[in-house]
Design a protein around this motif. Structure first.
Motif, PDB file in Angstrom:
ATOM      1  N   ARG A  54       0.845  -1.090  -0.134  1.00 30.09           N
ATOM      2  CA  ARG A  54       0.082  -0.060  -0.005  1.00 30.09           C
ATOM      3  C   ARG A  54       0.716   1.313   0.004  1.00 30.09           C
ATOM      4  O   ARG A  54       0.569   2.133  -0.652  1.00 30.09           O
ATOM      5  CB  ARG A  54      -1.021  -0.215   1.438  1.00 30.09           C
ATOM      6  CG  ARG A  54      -2.095  -1.238   1.268  1.00 30.09           C
ATOM      7  CD  ARG A  54      -3.093  -0.912   2.226  1.00 30.09           C
ATOM      8  NE  ARG A  54      -3.822   0.547   2.186  1.00 30.09           N
ATOM      9  CZ  ARG A  54      -4.881   0.700   2.704  1.00 30.09           C
ATOM     10  NH1 ARG A  54      -5.629  -0.112   3.291  1.00 30.09           N
ATOM     11  NH2 ARG A  54      -5.522   1.977   2.479  1.00 30.09           N
ATOM     12  N   ARG A  55       1.931   1.349   0.965  1.00 30.88           N
ATOM     13  CA  ARG A  55       2.854   2.513   0.755  1.00 30.88           C
ATOM     14  C   ARG A  55       3.597   2.560  -0.537  1.00 30.88           C
ATOM     15  O   ARG A  55       3.395   3.659  -0.963  1.00 30.88           O
ATOM     16  CB  ARG A  55       3.984   2.152   1.794  1.00 30.88           C
ATOM     17  CG  ARG A  55       4.860   3.291   1.880  1.00 30.88           C
ATOM     18  CD  ARG A  55       4.354   4.722   2.104  1.00 30.88           C
ATOM     19  NE  ARG A  55       3.447   4.699   3.245  1.00 30.88           N
ATOM     20  CZ  ARG A  55       3.698   4.893   4.514  1.00 30.88           C
ATOM     21  NH1 ARG A  55       5.098   5.282   4.739  1.00 30.88           N
ATOM     22  NH2 ARG A  55       2.999   5.255   5.403  1.00 30.88           N
ATOM     23  N   SER A  67       1.454   8.238  -6.727  1.00 32.75           N
ATOM     24  CA  SER A  67       0.848   9.607  -6.843  1.00 32.75           C
ATOM     25  C   SER A  67       1.492  10.690  -6.490  1.00 32.75           C
ATOM     26  O   SER A  67       1.213  11.898  -6.917  1.00 32.75           O
ATOM     27  CB  SER A  67      -0.638   9.532  -6.189  1.00 32.75           C
ATOM     28  OG  SER A  67      -0.323   9.217  -4.765  1.00 32.75           O
ATOM     29  N   SER A 125       0.973   4.271  -2.616  1.00 35.07           N
ATOM     30  CA  SER A 125       0.775   5.860  -2.540  1.00 35.07           C
ATOM     31  C   SER A 125       1.878   6.406  -3.070  1.00 35.07           C
ATOM     32  O   SER A 125       1.737   7.613  -3.434  1.00 35.07           O
ATOM     33  CB  SER A 125       0.728   5.947  -0.874  1.00 35.07           C
ATOM     34  OG  SER A 125       1.889   5.618  -0.476  1.00 35.07           O
ATOM     35  N   ARG A 126       3.027   5.749  -3.199  1.00 39.65           N
ATOM     36  CA  ARG A 126       4.203   6.592  -3.915  1.00 39.65           C
ATOM     37  C   ARG A 126       3.968   6.766  -5.415  1.00 39.65           C
ATOM     38  O   ARG A 126       4.521   7.716  -5.888  1.00 39.65           O
ATOM     39  CB  ARG A 126       5.361   5.893  -3.661  1.00 39.65           C
ATOM     40  CG  ARG A 126       5.971   5.502  -2.218  1.00 39.65           C
ATOM     41  CD  ARG A 126       7.250   5.063  -1.928  1.00 39.65           C
ATOM     42  NE  ARG A 126       8.318   5.662  -2.730  1.00 39.65           N
ATOM     43  CZ  ARG A 126       9.465   5.050  -2.882  1.00 39.65           C
ATOM     44  NH1 ARG A 126       9.818   3.849  -2.696  1.00 39.65           N
ATOM     45  NH2 ARG A 126      10.461   5.937  -3.465  1.00 39.65           N
ATOM     46  N   ARG A 133       5.294   8.959   4.696  1.00 43.34           N
ATOM     47  CA  ARG A 133       4.272   9.519   4.372  1.00 43.34           C
ATOM     48  C   ARG A 133       2.816   8.949   4.522  1.00 43.34           C
ATOM     49  O   ARG A 133       2.880   7.727   4.285  1.00 43.34           O
ATOM     50  CB  ARG A 133       3.940  10.054   3.007  1.00 43.34           C
ATOM     51  CG  ARG A 133       3.083  10.983   2.189  1.00 43.34           C
ATOM     52  CD  ARG A 133       3.181  11.454   0.980  1.00 43.34           C
ATOM     53  NE  ARG A 133       3.124  10.439   0.021  1.00 43.34           N
ATOM     54  CZ  ARG A 133       1.856   9.873  -0.259  1.00 43.34           C
ATOM     55  NH1 ARG A 133       0.619  10.627  -0.023  1.00 43.34           N
ATOM     56  NH2 ARG A 133       1.740   8.942  -1.183  1.00 43.34           N
ATOM     57  N   ALA A 180      -0.689   7.068   4.389  1.00 41.10           N
ATOM     58  CA  ALA A 180      -1.161   6.637   3.243  1.00 41.10           C
ATOM     59  C   ALA A 180      -2.634   6.560   3.242  1.00 41.10           C
ATOM     60  O   ALA A 180      -3.347   5.664   2.611  1.00 41.10           O
ATOM     61  CB  ALA A 180      -0.679   5.069   2.966  1.00 41.10           C
ATOM     62  N   SER A 181      -3.353   7.601   3.871  1.00 39.12           N
ATOM     63  CA  SER A 181      -4.631   7.417   4.291  1.00 39.12           C
ATOM     64  C   SER A 181      -5.480   7.526   2.696  1.00 39.12           C
ATOM     65  O   SER A 181      -6.826   7.189   2.792  1.00 39.12           O
ATOM     66  CB  SER A 181      -5.085   8.537   5.031  1.00 39.12           C
ATOM     67  OG  SER A 181      -4.578   9.856   4.774  1.00 39.12           O
ATOM     68  N   ARG A 182      -4.686   8.392   1.882  1.00 39.65           N
ATOM     69  CA  ARG A 182      -5.544   8.669   0.654  1.00 39.65           C
ATOM     70  C   ARG A 182      -5.536   7.339  -0.173  1.00 39.65           C
ATOM     71  O   ARG A 182      -6.266   7.440  -1.365  1.00 39.65           O
ATOM     72  CB  ARG A 182      -4.947   9.757  -0.135  1.00 39.65           C
ATOM     73  CG  ARG A 182      -5.074  11.022   0.446  1.00 39.65           C
ATOM     74  CD  ARG A 182      -4.382  12.156  -0.350  1.00 39.65           C
ATOM     75  NE  ARG A 182      -2.785  11.898  -0.242  1.00 39.65           N
ATOM     76  CZ  ARG A 182      -2.211  12.560  -1.110  1.00 39.65           C
ATOM     77  NH1 ARG A 182      -2.806  13.544  -2.152  1.00 39.65           N
ATOM     78  NH2 ARG A 182      -0.863  12.052  -1.313  1.00 39.65           N
ATOM     79  N   VAL A 183      -5.186   6.231   0.174  1.00 39.86           N
ATOM     80  CA  VAL A 183      -4.966   5.340  -0.798  1.00 39.86           C
ATOM     81  C   VAL A 183      -6.112   4.167  -0.526  1.00 39.86           C
ATOM     82  O   VAL A 183      -6.296   3.639   0.555  1.00 39.86           O
ATOM     83  CB  VAL A 183      -3.591   4.505  -0.503  1.00 39.86           C
ATOM     84  CG1 VAL A 183      -3.406   3.059  -1.519  1.00 39.86           C
ATOM     85  CG2 VAL A 183      -2.411   5.236  -0.637  1.00 39.86           C
ATOM     86  N   ALA A 196      -2.467   6.342  -8.031  1.00 38.72           N
ATOM     87  CA  ALA A 196      -2.428   5.064  -7.250  1.00 38.72           C
ATOM     88  C   ALA A 196      -3.232   4.221  -7.805  1.00 38.72           C
ATOM     89  O   ALA A 196      -4.638   4.621  -7.863  1.00 38.72           O
ATOM     90  CB  ALA A 196      -2.364   5.492  -5.945  1.00 38.72           C
ATOM     91  N   ARG A 217      -5.848   1.138  -7.079  1.00 33.79           N
ATOM     92  CA  ARG A 217      -7.331   0.902  -6.053  1.00 33.79           C
ATOM     93  C   ARG A 217      -7.019  -0.523  -5.840  1.00 33.79           C
ATOM     94  O   ARG A 217      -7.551  -1.449  -6.703  1.00 33.79           O
ATOM     95  CB  ARG A 217      -8.560   1.567  -6.476  1.00 33.79           C
ATOM     96  CG  ARG A 217      -8.380   3.134  -6.548  1.00 33.79           C
ATOM     97  CD  ARG A 217      -9.542   3.543  -7.233  1.00 33.79           C
ATOM     98  NE  ARG A 217     -10.749   3.417  -6.504  1.00 33.79           N
ATOM     99  CZ  ARG A 217     -11.039   4.063  -5.413  1.00 33.79           C
ATOM    100  NH1 ARG A 217     -10.411   5.304  -4.898  1.00 33.79           N
ATOM    101  NH2 ARG A 217     -11.930   3.942  -4.535  1.00 33.79           N
TER     102      ARG A 217
END
Length: 513
Positions: free
Chosen positions: A391-392, A398, A395-396, A459, A461-464, A481, A483
Motif C-alpha cells: 500500500r505504501r 501518486s 501511495s508513492r 508519508r 497513506a490514508s488517501r490510498v 495510485a 485501487r
C-alpha cells in the motif's frame, strides 16, 4: 520429383542440379535447400535459423553459406553457424544413387534437448536475448521440465558472477509463480528470469571457488563462527565456514538458522537486501534441489558480511533511537508469543497493516504487540507488513514522499521472510558469544522491518484505497495510485493471480539491456 522412398525422395539428377544451381523442395518439416558445391551435394533447411529468411536467396562461396538478411554465415557441410547470435541450420542426409540425388525428407537435431540446452548456455554466456528466448522455447518444446531450466539458469548465475545478484532474485521470484501461470506465461517467466541473470553476469568475472575445512565441527560451533566472521566482515572465513557446514551434511533447517542468525547480526542490514537475498537463495534451493547448496549459498556471503547495518545510520538513531526501541521489544518477544492466544483464525491483517503505516514508532510497536496477544503468528505479522508495504508503494505512485525530520527516503522496501519454519528453533534463542545480542530473526524481524517502512517512504497513506478486478488486471500506471484491497476469503484468487501476472510479464518486466 518422385515420392519418398524409405524416408528419402528423388530431387533430380546430379547433372541437372549442377546445371540449374540451388534447388528448393518441400520436405516433411518444411522447405529443403539443395546445393551443389565443389563436386558434392548438400541439403539444409531453407529457413535461416536466425529469423527465418529463405537461404536460397543467399550466396555460397568457398563452402560458406551466407544469409543476405542479417549476414549470418554457416558451414555448408555441417550447417554449423560461424556467428553465435545465429543458430545451426538443420541438415538432411543426401545419397547419390546411379547419378540421381536422393534427400532425406526430415531434418533436425539428433538430441533436441541437448542442443537447446547448449544454445541456452550460449545465450546466457554472451547475453544474447534472442538466443536465450530460442533456448528456453526449444527446451520446453523438447519436453525439458521447467525445474531443469530454472536449475540450469540458476547455476549459471551462481558460477559466472561473484555474488548473488538481482537477476537470481527475479529468476527465483518468477519460478515461484510457475505453478499458477498458463503455458505462454510460463515461457515468458523463464525467459525474463534467464535474461536478467545473463545481464547480471555480462562482463563479470566468474566466481572463485573456495574449499571447506578439513575438520567437521559441531553445527553449533559453525553457527557461532559464521556470526563471528560476519561481525568482523571476514568473507573468506565466512564462506569456508558455510561450505564446511554444507559438507558436514547438516539439514536445510540448520543451514537456514545459521545464515539468518548471521544475516541479522546488524539491524536491517543493507536496507534489507542482505536478508532478502538469503531468503531467495533458500527458495531457489527449494526449487532446484538442496544438493546444489554448495554452489548457490556461498554467493550470498559477500553481501552479508559487507552489509551496513541500520544501527550505523543516523536516520535510525535520530530523532528516535529505533535500534534501542527494537532491541527492547525483542527482549519481550518470547514472552509475548508464549502468552498469546495462538489462534489460527486471526485475520486482522488489513487493520494491522493500516496501523503499521502510521508515523509514531512507539504506536507501531504497540500495535504489533497487541496483534501477538490477540493470536497473530509470525507469518501473520509478515503478511500484514508485506500488505502495508504494498500500500505504501501504491501511495508513492501518486506523489513523492514529503520531507520529514529523518529526511527524504527513496530506498526500496524488502519485506521480512515469511518462511518462519526455516529456523530449527521456534523460540528464537541463539548460541551465546562474546558479542551476542538478542537479535535473532524471529525476535527482532517484525520490529526492524516494520520501522523500515516508515523510513523507506515516510508519508501517511490514508488517501490510498484499493479495488482490483477479480478477472483482469489494469495496466500499471505511474501518476495515479491503483485501487486495491485484501481479497475476501471467498474470492477467486487463482483468477486474480493469473490475470495480474499475465499483465506484468507482458508489460512491467523489462530486461536492462
Amino acid at each position: 520429383m518422385d515420392a519418398p522412398n524409405n524416408g528419402f525422395m528423388l530431387v533430380g539428377s546430379l547433372e541437372e542440379l549442377r546445371a540449374k544451381g540451388p534447388l528448393v523442395v518441400q520436405g516433411g518439416h518444411g522447405p529443403i535447400l539443395i546445393v551443389y558445391d565443389r563436386g558434392r551435394v548438400f541439403a539444409l533447411d531453407n529457413r535461416c535459423p536466425h529469423m527465418g529468411f529463405p537461404l536460397e536467396r543467399g550466396t555460397v562461396e568457398d563452402g560458406i553459406l551466407t544469409c543476405h538478411w542479417h549476414h549470418a554465415r554457416f558451414d555448408l557441410q555441417s550447417g554449423c553457424k560461424f556467428d553465435l547470435w545465429a543458430d545451426d541450420v538443420p541438415s538432411c542426409a543426401v545419397e547419390v544413387r546411379n547419378g540421381d540425388v536422393w534427400v532425406a525428407t526430415t531434418s533436425g537435431h539428433s538430441d533436441p534437448a541437448a542442443h537447446w540446452r547448449q544454445r541456452l548456455m550460449d545465450g546466457l554466456a554472451h547475453d544474447l536475448g534472442l538466443v536465450i528466448a530460442k533456448g528456453v522455447h526449444g527446451e520446453l518444446a523438447a519436453g525439458v521440465p521447467v525445474t531443469a531450466i530454472v536449475r540450469q539458469v540458476a547455476l549459471f548465475g551462481a558460477q559466472n558472477r561473484d555474488g548473488w545478484g538481482v537477476g537470481l532474485t527475479i529468476l527465483t521470484a518468477l519460478a515461484n509463480l510457475l505453478p499458477v501461470l498458463q503455458e505462454d506465461d510460463t515461457y515468458l517467466a523463464l525467459f525474463h528470469g534467464a535474461r536478467r541473470v545473463a545481464a547480471d553476469c555480462a562482463g563479470e568475472a566468474p566466481r572463485r571457488e573456495r574449499a571447506p575445512l578439513d575438520s567437521r565441527p559441531e553445527p553449533a560451533a559453525l553457527k557461532r563462527w559464521l556470526r563471528l566472521w560476519t561481525n568482523v566482515r571476514h568473507r573468506e572465513a565466512a564462506e569456508r565456514t558455510l561450505l564446511t557446514a554444507i559438507a558436514t551434511g547438516v539439514s536445510p533447517a540448520v543451514l537456514s538458522d545459521a545464515l539468518l542468525s548471521a544475516g541479522t547480526e546488524r539491524a536491517f542490514a543493507d536496507t534489507g537486501h542482505s536478508l532478502d537475498f538469503i531468503n531467495k537463495a533458500f527458495e531457489c534451493l527449494d526449487l532446484v534441489g538442496w544438493e546444489h547448496a554448495s554452489v548457490l549459498l556461498p554467493t550470498i556471503v559477500a553481501q552479508m558480511v559487507a552489509a551496513r547495518g541500520a544501527e550505523e545510520s543516523t536516520a535510525w538513531r535520530q530523532p528516535v533511537d529505533l535500534v534501542a526501541l527494537c532491541d527492547e521489544s525483542a527482549s519481550q518477544m518470547r514472552q509475548l508469543f508464549s502468552g498469546g492466544r495462538c489462534s489460527h483464525g486471526w485475520s486482522e491483517h488489513a487493520a494491522l497493516a493500516r496501523e503499521l503505516l502510521g508515523d509514531d514508532p512507539a504506536k507501531i510497536i504497540d500495535a504489533l504487540k497487541a496483534a501477538i496477544r490477540a493470536g497473530a503468528a509470525p507469518a501473520d505479522l509478515g503478511q500484514s507488513l508485506a500488505y502495508g508495504a504494498a500500500r505504501r508503494c501504491a501511495s508513492r505512485a501518486s506523489a513523492m514522499p514529503t520531507s520529514t525530520p529523518t529526511g527524504r527516503r527513496r530506498t526500496t522496501f524488502s519485506p521480512m521472510p515469511t518462511r518462519s519454519n526455516r529456523c530449527s528453533g521456534g523460540s528464537g534463542t541463539r548460541a551465546s558469544t562474546a558479542t551476542s545480542r538478542p537479535c535473532a530473526p524471529s525476535r527482532t524481524g517484525p520490529w526492524r522491518f516494520t520501522l523500515s517502512v516508515i523510513l523507506t517512504c515516510h508519508r501517511p497513506a490514508s488517501r490510498v484505497k484499493v479495488t482490483i478486478s477479480s478477472t483482469t488486471s489494469p495496466p500499471m500506471r505511474r501518476r495515479s495510485a491503483p485501487r486495491c484491497s485484501m481479497p475476501s476469503t471467498g474470492s477467486d484468487r487463482s483468477i486474480l493471480r493469473q490475470g495480474w501476472w499475465h499483465a506484468i510479464l507482458r508489460s512491467a518486466i523489462r530486461p536492462r539491456r
